[in-house]
Design an enzyme around this catalytic site. Structure first.
Site, short mmCIF file in Angstrom:
data_model
loop_
_atom_site.label_atom_id
_atom_site.label_comp_id
_atom_site.label_asym_id
_atom_site.label_seq_id
_atom_site.Cartn_x
_atom_site.Cartn_y
_atom_site.Cartn_z
N GLY A 70 -32.47 3.98 47.70
CA GLY A 70 -32.39 4.98 46.89
C GLY A 70 -31.27 6.43 47.42
O GLY A 70 -30.12 6.44 46.47
N HIS A 139 -20.22 4.24 26.62
CA HIS A 139 -18.44 3.90 26.36
C HIS A 139 -17.83 4.88 27.12
O HIS A 139 -17.69 5.82 27.80
CB HIS A 139 -17.56 4.04 25.11
CG HIS A 139 -17.75 5.12 24.25
ND1 HIS A 139 -16.50 5.79 24.52
CD2 HIS A 139 -18.94 5.99 23.70
CE1 HIS A 139 -17.01 7.21 24.20
NE2 HIS A 139 -17.71 7.37 23.24
#
Length: 214
Positions: A70, A139
């Protein structure tokens, strides 16, 4: 990716086990794990043993690899240590329950996209990135190499996560914000402004807490 290839997971940890589960959901055979912790040598998870330390990857040249660690900094260091003795082929793992369309999203080698995550349009994801469970990536986002995005993170459009950034569980990032290289947004943080490199932000709204070594 070629699901007929066999996979070795670097990192025998809780997340490593989750990546095992992800790989099995993709129909990929997991040969085993590599980890430098002496205490886990020879341990088996399900049908996949810890085969040795990380540098023993050279004994399995025909396998694919993924680094399931991680921490962005540790993951990058492991990659650099592996690269010092050659370069295996790294797998890119996208859970079948993630919503990702390769026509609209570019994802680099060694990256892991977990179940429930949605990536919309015109997104660039670098190499060896982890995007964990149930995240949304908006986006025109750019996520550079070795970034870690923890579960339930909301990344708005036009956000840039620079190399080795880390975003904690349940955090939210406003549209157009940039996190500098090596920076971190803590769990539950709500980020509304840019973060300088190697800086930790916490809170709602998130504020600078401390700097960390680069």
């Amino acid at each position: 990716m070629d699901v007929s290839k066999r996979l070795i997971i670097v990192g025998f940890s809780g997340f490593g086990k989750e990546v095992y589960w992800l790989a099995r959901r993709l129909g990929i055979t997991v040969v085993g794990f590599l980890d430098d912790n002496p205490a886990v040598q020879g341990v088996t998870y399900r049908d996949s043993p810890v085969l040795g330390t990380v540098d023993s990857w050279v004994n399995y040249p025909d396998c694919l690899y993924v680094i399931a660690v991680g921490s962005p900094r540790i993951r990058k260091k492991i990659y650099e240590n592996i690269a010092a003795s050659g370069m295996p082929q790294f797998a890119t793992l996208i859970d079948p329950a993630a919503v990702v369309n390769s026509e609209f999203v570019s994802i680099g080698e060694g990256s892991i996209i977990c179940a429930g995550t949605i990536l919309t349009v015109d997104i660039v994801v670098g190499a060896h990135v982890i995007i964990n469970l149930n995240c949304t990536i908006g986006h025109d986002a750019v996520i550079r190499d070795f970034v870690t995005v923890a579960p339930l993170v909301a990344v708005s459009g036009n956000v840039k996560l620079s190399e080795c950034c880390e975003v904690g569980t349940g955090a939210s990032i406003r549209q157009g914000v940039t996190l500098g290289q090596g920076s971190m947004l803590g769990m539950g943080g709500v980020l509304t402004k840019n973060v300088a490199e190697n800086t930790v932000f916490f809170g709602n709204p998130a504020k600078a807490f401390k700097t960390i070594a680069g």
